[in-house]
Design a protein around this motif. Sequence first.
Motif, PDB file in Angstrom:
ATOM      1  N   ALA A 231       0.833  -1.208   0.000  1.00 10.61           N
ATOM      2  CA  ALA A 231       0.000   0.000   0.000  1.00 10.61           C
ATOM      3  C   ALA A 231       0.865   1.254   0.000  1.00 10.61           C
ATOM      4  CB  ALA A 231      -0.912   0.000   1.215  1.00 10.61           C
ATOM      5  N   PRO A 232       0.388   2.318  -0.642  1.00 17.01           N
ATOM      6  CA  PRO A 232       1.137   3.586  -0.607  1.00 17.01           C
ATOM      7  C   PRO A 232       1.178   4.156   0.801  1.00 17.01           C
ATOM      8  CG  PRO A 232      -1.028   3.899  -1.587  1.00 17.01           C
ATOM      9  CD  PRO A 232      -0.853   2.426  -1.427  1.00 17.01           C
ATOM     10  N   MET A 252     -10.532   4.390  -4.634  1.00 16.59           N
ATOM     11  CA  MET A 252      -9.221   3.766  -4.858  1.00 16.59           C
ATOM     12  C   MET A 252      -9.360   2.259  -4.662  1.00 16.59           C
ATOM     13  SD  MET A 252      -5.564   4.209  -2.863  1.00 16.59           S
ATOM     14  CE  MET A 252      -5.035   5.642  -3.811  1.00 16.59           C
ATOM     15  N   CYS A 253      -8.967   1.505  -5.670  1.00 17.31           N
ATOM     16  CA  CYS A 253      -8.972   0.050  -5.563  1.00 17.31           C
ATOM     17  C   CYS A 253      -7.923  -0.363  -4.542  1.00 17.31           C
ATOM     18  CB  CYS A 253      -8.678  -0.575  -6.924  1.00 17.31           C
ATOM     19  SG  CYS A 253      -8.525  -2.369  -6.859  1.00 17.31           S
ATOM     20  N   LEU A 254      -8.312  -1.167  -3.580  1.00 14.76           N
ATOM     21  CA  LEU A 254      -7.391  -1.581  -2.522  1.00 14.76           C
ATOM     22  C   LEU A 254      -6.563  -2.809  -2.903  1.00 14.76           C
ATOM     23  CD1 LEU A 254      -9.579  -0.976   0.663  1.00 14.76           C
ATOM     24  CD2 LEU A 254      -7.803   0.473  -0.328  1.00 14.76           C
ATOM     25  N   TYR A 257      -4.643  -0.250  -6.333  1.00 13.37           N
ATOM     26  CA  TYR A 257      -4.510   1.167  -5.973  1.00 13.37           C
ATOM     27  C   TYR A 257      -4.766   2.123  -7.143  1.00 13.37           C
ATOM     28  CZ  TYR A 257      -2.563  -1.217  -2.005  1.00 13.37           C
ATOM     29  OH  TYR A 257      -2.389  -2.079  -0.955  1.00 13.37           O
ATOM     30  N   LYS A 258      -5.539   1.670  -8.133  1.00 10.38           N
ATOM     31  CA  LYS A 258      -5.998   2.577  -9.177  1.00 10.38           C
ATOM     32  C   LYS A 258      -7.087   3.486  -8.623  1.00 10.38           C
ATOM     33  CE  LYS A 258      -5.231   0.488 -13.723  1.00 10.38           C
ATOM     34  NZ  LYS A 258      -5.918  -0.012 -14.943  1.00 10.38           N
TER      35      LYS A 258
END
Length: 289
Positions: A231-232, A252-254, A257-258
Amino acid sequence: MGDLEYIMAFQHIIMPIAYEFDPQLVLVSAGFDAAIGDPFGGCKVTPEAYGLFTHWLSALANGRIIVCLEGGYNVNSISYAMTMCTKSLLGDPIPPVQLNGSTLRPPTVTYLSCMETLQNCISVQARYWKSLAFGKRLPQVSGENNNEDFLAATLQNLDITRDDVQGAAGGSGNSDQNISLEASGSKPKVKVKTLTEFITEHMQAFENNEMFAVVPLKNCPHLAQLHPEDAPKSINTNQPCNECSSVAENWMCLSCYKVLCGRYVMEHMMFHNIETSHPMALSFSDLSV
């Protein structure tokens, strides 16, 4: 018509459509013609209700709302109603709307007319607004029943029943004398209906789409598919959609992350789920998952 009917219109039609439309600015034509005491409007909306409506509308457009005073034919009604609207805009507490008083209880014919109008409006608007296409009907009323009778009847079905009381909620006798106290602690022995029992008793209503049940789970099976180590470190909630560059309502797709827009914009996150089966997304609007 008064507070009750206007509250139902707000909750069932105005606010769902307003949230889906997602305005950048809300303009209110504040004529207060429906205010109690207005000689031409003939309605009975109280100043407290106008304050409540303003509070609800303030949740739209990040609070950007303009209340323009115009019209109205009773100076006292306008003054009190505008006072409540201003208090709501300032974030001051406003008195609660009272729906139990006899003076505010609408006549049966008025309530039925309101319900019919709301049903007709929803049936038409549901073709154009997804937020209204939920397939559920408002409570059906007849005779002398009103919304309070409907609520009371519903709650009665959810009453706690006691093992040692004959007839349970519909039994006879003095309930105070029928409560059995346990020897230890002297606590009443009660039996609460489970959700399964309640659904079984009202299966016909569920089949007719008049009711629905949401059963909460104790855990989410999709969590195992996520990789938090990838994860960011930080998330910019102002990021635009990767497909259409919209910033109206993004997720945000988990999994990958798009950042993609929601179903009320261009539906790119929904299509992303269909294509990739990535199960979880984080909303930038309210941080829900």
